[in-house]
Scaffold this motif. Structure first.
Motif, short mmCIF file in Angstrom:
data_model
loop_
_atom_site.label_atom_id
_atom_site.label_comp_id
_atom_site.label_asym_id
_atom_site.label_seq_id
_atom_site.Cartn_x
_atom_site.Cartn_y
_atom_site.Cartn_z
N CYS A 100 -1.48 -1.06 -4.33
CA CYS A 100 -2.65 -0.20 -4.19
C CYS A 100 -2.31 0.88 -3.16
CB CYS A 100 -3.89 -1.02 -3.81
SG CYS A 100 -3.77 -1.86 -2.24
N HIS A 101 -3.30 1.60 -2.69
CA HIS A 101 -3.02 2.76 -1.84
C HIS A 101 -3.80 2.72 -0.53
CE1 HIS A 101 -1.88 3.94 -5.90
NE2 HIS A 101 -1.03 4.79 -5.33
N VAL A 102 -3.27 3.46 0.45
CA VAL A 102 -4.02 3.67 1.68
C VAL A 102 -5.12 4.68 1.34
CG1 VAL A 102 -3.96 4.60 4.03
CG2 VAL A 102 -2.05 3.22 3.20
N SER A 140 9.94 3.51 2.48
CA SER A 140 9.93 4.95 2.20
C SER A 140 9.32 5.18 0.81
CB SER A 140 11.36 5.46 2.26
OG SER A 140 11.44 6.77 1.71
N HIS A 141 8.64 6.33 0.67
CA HIS A 141 8.00 6.67 -0.61
C HIS A 141 8.34 8.13 -0.95
CE1 HIS A 141 5.18 5.81 -3.79
NE2 HIS A 141 4.20 6.54 -3.33
N THR A 142 9.49 8.58 -0.46
CA THR A 142 9.99 9.97 -0.53
C THR A 142 9.22 10.89 0.41
OG1 THR A 142 8.59 10.88 -2.29
CG2 THR A 142 10.64 9.78 -3.00
N LEU A 174 0.84 -1.20 0.00
CA LEU A 174 0.00 0.00 0.00
C LEU A 174 0.87 1.25 0.00
CD1 LEU A 174 -1.68 -2.00 2.52
CD2 LEU A 174 -3.32 -0.53 1.42
N ASP A 175 0.71 2.08 -1.02
CA ASP A 175 1.46 3.33 -1.12
C ASP A 175 0.71 4.45 -0.41
OD1 ASP A 175 3.19 1.87 -2.64
OD2 ASP A 175 3.03 3.11 -4.43
N ASP A 176 1.44 5.56 -0.23
CA ASP A 176 0.88 6.81 0.30
C ASP A 176 0.33 6.65 1.73
OD1 ASP A 176 1.52 7.53 -2.24
OD2 ASP A 176 -0.52 7.97 -2.90
N ALA A 177 1.08 5.93 2.56
CA ALA A 177 0.70 5.81 3.97
C ALA A 177 1.33 6.98 4.73
CB ALA A 177 1.22 4.49 4.53
N ASN A 196 8.04 14.15 -0.35
CA ASN A 196 6.96 14.96 -0.94
C ASN A 196 6.25 14.31 -2.13
OD1 ASN A 196 7.22 17.54 0.56
ND2 ASN A 196 9.30 17.45 -0.27
N HIS A 197 6.58 13.06 -2.42
CA HIS A 197 5.94 12.37 -3.55
C HIS A 197 6.18 13.06 -4.89
CE1 HIS A 197 2.93 9.92 -5.66
NE2 HIS A 197 2.93 9.13 -4.60
N PRO A 198 7.44 13.42 -5.20
CA PRO A 198 7.69 14.04 -6.52
C PRO A 198 7.86 12.98 -7.61
CG PRO A 198 9.74 13.84 -5.31
CD PRO A 198 8.66 13.25 -4.42
ZN LIG Z 1 2.37 7.20 -4.25
#
Ligand SMILES: [Zn+2]
Length: 299
Positions: free
Chosen positions: A220-222, A89-91, A23-26, A93-95
């Motif tokens: 998928c995403h949170v 880690s997903h950075t 899951l991304d964007d947690a 600021n999500h650039p």
């Molecule tokens: Zn993302």
């Protein structure tokens, strides 16, 4: 003899499929103000409760910039404290990292690292996923970003299956805002249907690329859609013969050591990137699943 056959037969006939859920964007998606604070809290807690109840290992990928406010820091702590959750880690600021100079990329990684570790304490953070799966503008840039991640102790992780959950989530939120619960339910069901369709497509592609099944990595995403449909999704995958495993277990399969033959910046499945022949790869990409038809009904 009869008894022996009876004992061994099930081992051969029920070879299990495996999937690692990621899951991304947690703990919250990148768009500021998209969710209210109670909605954010409910989404994260609902997901965590189902992970516990269903005993499904998951990996989550964190954007640190969203974790600076105390409420979100608390949510991150809940993910970090969960024994079935692996952190990535997903950075910060999500650039789009393919558009960033290397120094700015390093900053994105280093500051995010600092923020996650301040909350996660001793819990390892072994993984990194590029936002939009854009690893760099070409093969040289990608070697530089991935090399830097290795230096920092991160493994950059791929995915094999996705089903545009963020697009279903958008129409789902619009339906919920209008209190159109019947439509929201239809969207949730369409999301599950389209996800299974995507699995079917990528399973076939896997057998074409490797001549066998491999453990899949689902991205998928949170978000609230996944929070509301997590149990349905897991049960549907189990029905399809899947067992949920950790990302670490999935990536032990030697398929994940396959070299990449496509270094474009776009975020498509690694199954395409692992196809050596450019013409075959392109024809597969042209015919890959698109959710437009499923979504058009709800717009
Ligand atoms: Zn993302």
């Amino acid at each position: 003899m009869k008894h022996l056959l009876f004992l061994f037969f099930p081992l051969f006939s029920f070879a299990q499929r495996q999937v690692a859920l990621t899951l991304d964007d947690a703990p919250v998606m990148a768009l500021p103000g998209y969710y209210t604070a109670p909605q954010r809290k409910a989404t994260n807690e609902k997901l965590l409760q189902q992970i516990t109840a269903l005993r499904t290992p998951v990996s989550v990928f964190i954007n640190g910039a969203n974790c600076i406010v105390p409420d979100n820091q608390l949510l991150l702590r809940k993910w970090a404290d969960h024994p079935l959750v692996t952190l990535g880690s997903h950075t910060l600021n999500h650039p789009d990292c393919a558009a960033l100079p290397l120094d700015s990329f390093k900053m994105e990684v280093t500051i995010n690292d600092y923020i996650i570790r301040a909350v996660a304490k001793d819990k390892p953070v072994p993984y990194f996923r590029f936002p939009f799966n854009a690893m760099g503008k070409d093969s040289l840039a990608q070697a530089a970003t991935i090399g830097y991640l290795k230096e920092k102790g991160y493994t950059a992780v791929p995915f094999t299956v996705e089903s545009s959950d963020y697009m279903f989530e958008q129409v789902y939120q619009e339906a919920l805002k209008k209190k159109d619960l019947r439509k929201a339910k239809a969207i949730g069901e369409a999301y599950i249907r389209y996800t299974l369709f995507s699995f079917d497509y990528f399973e076939k592609l896997t057998r074409e690329v490797f001549g066998r099944d491999i453990p899949q990595v689902y991205l998928c995403h949170v978000n609230q859609l996944n929070a509301d449909y997590y149990t349905t999704l897991v049960k549907a995958l189990q029905q399809r013969g899947y067992q949920c495993i950790s990302l670490q277990q999935a990536m032990q399969d030697k398929a994940y050591g396959t070299p990449l033959y496509d270094h474009r910046r776009y975020g498509f499945s690694w199954l395409f990137r692992w196809i050596p022949d450019a013409a075959i790869r392109k024809s597969h990409l042209r015919n890959s699943p698109e959710p437009d038809k499923e979504l058009a009904v709800f717009k």
